[in-house]
Design a protein around this motif. Structure first.
Motif, PDB file in Angstrom:
ATOM      1  N   ALA A   1      -6.932  -0.417   2.662  1.00  0.00           N
ATOM      2  CA  ALA A   1      -6.290  -0.583   1.630  1.00  0.00           C
ATOM      3  C   ALA A   1      -5.649   0.738   0.967  1.00  0.00           C
ATOM      4  N   PHE A   2      -6.002   1.831   1.483  1.00  0.00           N
ATOM      5  CA  PHE A   2      -5.391   3.239   1.114  1.00  0.00           C
ATOM      6  C   PHE A   2      -3.885   3.366   1.660  1.00  0.00           C
ATOM      7  N   SER A   3      -3.987   2.973   2.574  1.00  0.00           N
ATOM      8  CA  SER A   3      -2.570   3.357   3.538  1.00  0.00           C
ATOM      9  C   SER A   3      -2.063   2.273   4.549  1.00  0.00           C
ATOM     10  N   PRO A   4      -1.184   2.125   4.694  1.00  0.00           N
ATOM     11  CA  PRO A   4      -0.539   1.009   5.612  1.00  0.00           C
ATOM     12  C   PRO A   4      -0.714   1.991   7.250  1.00  0.00           C
ATOM     13  N   TYR A   5      -1.303   3.069   7.271  1.00  0.00           N
ATOM     14  CA  TYR A   5      -1.340   4.035   8.457  1.00  0.00           C
ATOM     15  C   TYR A   5      -2.943   3.871   8.857  1.00  0.00           C
ATOM     16  N   SER A   6      -3.391   3.474   9.722  1.00  0.00           N
ATOM     17  CA  SER A   6      -4.839   3.426  10.384  1.00  0.00           C
ATOM     18  C   SER A   6      -5.303   4.749  10.216  1.00  0.00           C
ATOM     19  N   TRP A   7      -4.649   5.726  10.793  1.00  0.00           N
ATOM     20  CA  TRP A   7      -5.195   7.135  11.160  1.00  0.00           C
ATOM     21  C   TRP A   7      -5.364   7.868   9.659  1.00  0.00           C
ATOM     22  N   VAL A   8      -4.311   7.424   8.628  1.00  0.00           N
ATOM     23  CA  VAL A   8      -4.674   7.936   7.422  1.00  0.00           C
ATOM     24  C   VAL A   8      -5.869   7.309   6.931  1.00  0.00           C
ATOM     25  N   ASN A   9      -6.148   6.203   7.175  1.00  0.00           N
ATOM     26  CA  ASN A   9      -7.421   5.534   6.456  1.00  0.00           C
ATOM     27  C   ASN A   9      -8.633   5.998   7.185  1.00  0.00           C
TER      28      ASN A   9
ATOM     29  N   ARG B   1       0.808  -1.463  -0.061  1.00  0.00           N
ATOM     30  CA  ARG B   1      -0.068  -0.049   0.012  1.00  0.00           C
ATOM     31  C   ARG B   1       0.772   1.330   0.054  1.00  0.00           C
ATOM     32  N   ASN B   2       0.628   1.981  -0.938  1.00  0.00           N
ATOM     33  CA  ASN B   2       1.383   3.578  -1.161  1.00  0.00           C
ATOM     34  C   ASN B   2       0.510   4.454  -0.555  1.00  0.00           C
TER      35      ASN B   2
END
Length: 393
Positions: free
Chosen positions: A99-107, A34-35
């Motif tokens: 799936a958007f980001s490996p960072y949960s706060w970003v998702n 995931r990027n």
């Protein structure tokens, strides 16, 4: 096509024999990466397009006072802005799966904003949608698009049919106009109806099940109460924002620039998911016949709207099967990963290039009910016909 008493000519369904672990081994590991920056670039592109379309639409009233010309301009705006808004909703869907980001706060942040502005209670929907993925095509545990059974529809029993026959027109004899009306109603109202009243949801759930009740709900665990409340706060903020915008710019402007494109989101989202999960050739399972991998394979990829579906909708319809196998895989790997998936599972991979409008009409008419008995089930149509049969039949 054969009747319920003539199954010898039907193609026989063979369940998927592979485990999820074996299937994952067939997919190169780079397709699971995931990027965040790449995901954000797609979101930024969508926001730029939405802003551009909105800006251009402000000049429609400057066109010559011709009803046809202005009408065509508005319809063009609604169509492309509806696709763009749907793409933004798909980004939120990616966030819901992580799936958007490996960072949960970003998702969580991007998913909450993108879904809230499109009237979707992000955390509440994410919880039920996750359960759908974990139990897809299970008659007992799936969340949405669970087929109605013969008994739920009040149809005579299978034994009665075999002994006496059934006048199917008495139960399904709708006129094409009425069928079209019901189909349009589904396309515009099904998603809000699902969120508010569990329409098309699991029929085992209590009557007043919805996505907005934080306590004493079959959908949510007590530990998820705060997440549901946060989702509700977002929707309440949208009510305030749209009300304020209507007072400031007028209700017509809000409807024209935002409301009708949002209705298009509802239409596209329902059409896409309905055609993914509703087809006379895909199975549903009971009991031990179900597995996660078999449920994931019980979906259909469709080249939805051609290049427009790939560009605006981020391949959400084109490569849905691999998404069901691996929900955390970013959408931009769907094309390449699907080639590996298809090579490994072979005929168990399902896709259809039928015109989507014809497919919608056919599925709506052919997918009426499943039997009350049996481990592997297929839809029957308005005449009681099946199109595939399980090996046990």
């Amino acid at each position: 096509m054969a009747s319920t008493t003539d199954k010898s000519t039907l193609p026989v369904f063979q369940p998927l024999p592979y485990s999820l672990a074996k299937i994952r081994e067939a997919i190169p590991p780079e397709f699971f990466v995931r990027n965040t920056a790449l995901g954000c670039s797609y979101l930024a592109r969508d926001l730029v397009i939405a802003t551009f379309l909105c800006t251009v639409a402000t000049y429609i009233r400057a066109l010559p006072a011709n009803v046809v010309l202005r009408g065509a301009a508005w319809v063009t705006y609604w169509y492309f802005q509806g696709l763009t808004f749907t793409g933004i909703w798909v980004i939120g869907h990616e966030c819901g799966h992580g799936a958007f980001s490996p960072y949960s706060w970003v998702n969580d942040t991007i998913g909450y904003i993108t879904h809230t502005v499109l009237w979707t209670p992000f955390f509440s929907w994410r919880i039920s949608h996750h359960r759908h993925h974990m139990n897809h095509a299970s008659m007992e545990r799936d969340e949405v698009y669970v087929p109605k059974t013969r008994s739920i529809l009040g149809l005579p029993s299978k034994q009665y049919e075999e002994e006496h026959g059934i006048d199917w027109d008495e139960y399904f004899g709708d006129t094409p106009i009425y069928t079209m009306f019901m189909l349009v109603r589904q396309q515009l109202l099904a998603f809000p109806a699902y969120l508010l009243f569990n329409v098309s949801g699991n029929p085992r759930y209590p009557k007043y099940t919805n996505h907005f009740r934080p306590s004493n709900s079959v959908l949510f665990h007590p530990s998820q109460r705060k997440a549901v409340i946060m989702s509700n706060i977002g929707i309440a903020a949208m009510v305030f924002a749209v009300s304020a915008a209507s007072r400031m710019w007028g209700w017509w402007n809000v409807i024209a620039f935002y409301g009708i494109p949002w209705l298009c989101v509802t239409h596209w989202f329902i059409m896409i998911t309905y055609l993914h999960h509703t087809d006379p050739t895909i199975p549903h399972f009971r009991g031990s016949s179900w597995s996660f991998a078999r449920g994931a394979a019980a979906t259909v990829d469709r080249p939805f709207l051609g290049w427009q579906g790939r560009f605006f909708l981020h391949d959400v319809a084109h490569y849905h099967v691999v998404h069901h196998f691996f929900p955390k895989m970013p959408f931009y790997h769907g094309f390449a990963a699907t080639a590996h998936l298809r090579a490994f599972i072979g005929d168990h991979y399902k896709s259809s290039d039928k015109n989507i409008w014809l497919a919608l009409w056919d599925s709506y008419n052919k997918c009426q009910f499943v039997e009350d008995e049996g481990e592997i089930l297929f839809y029957r149509d308005k005449k009681g016909f099946a199109y595939v049969r399980a090996e046990e039949e």
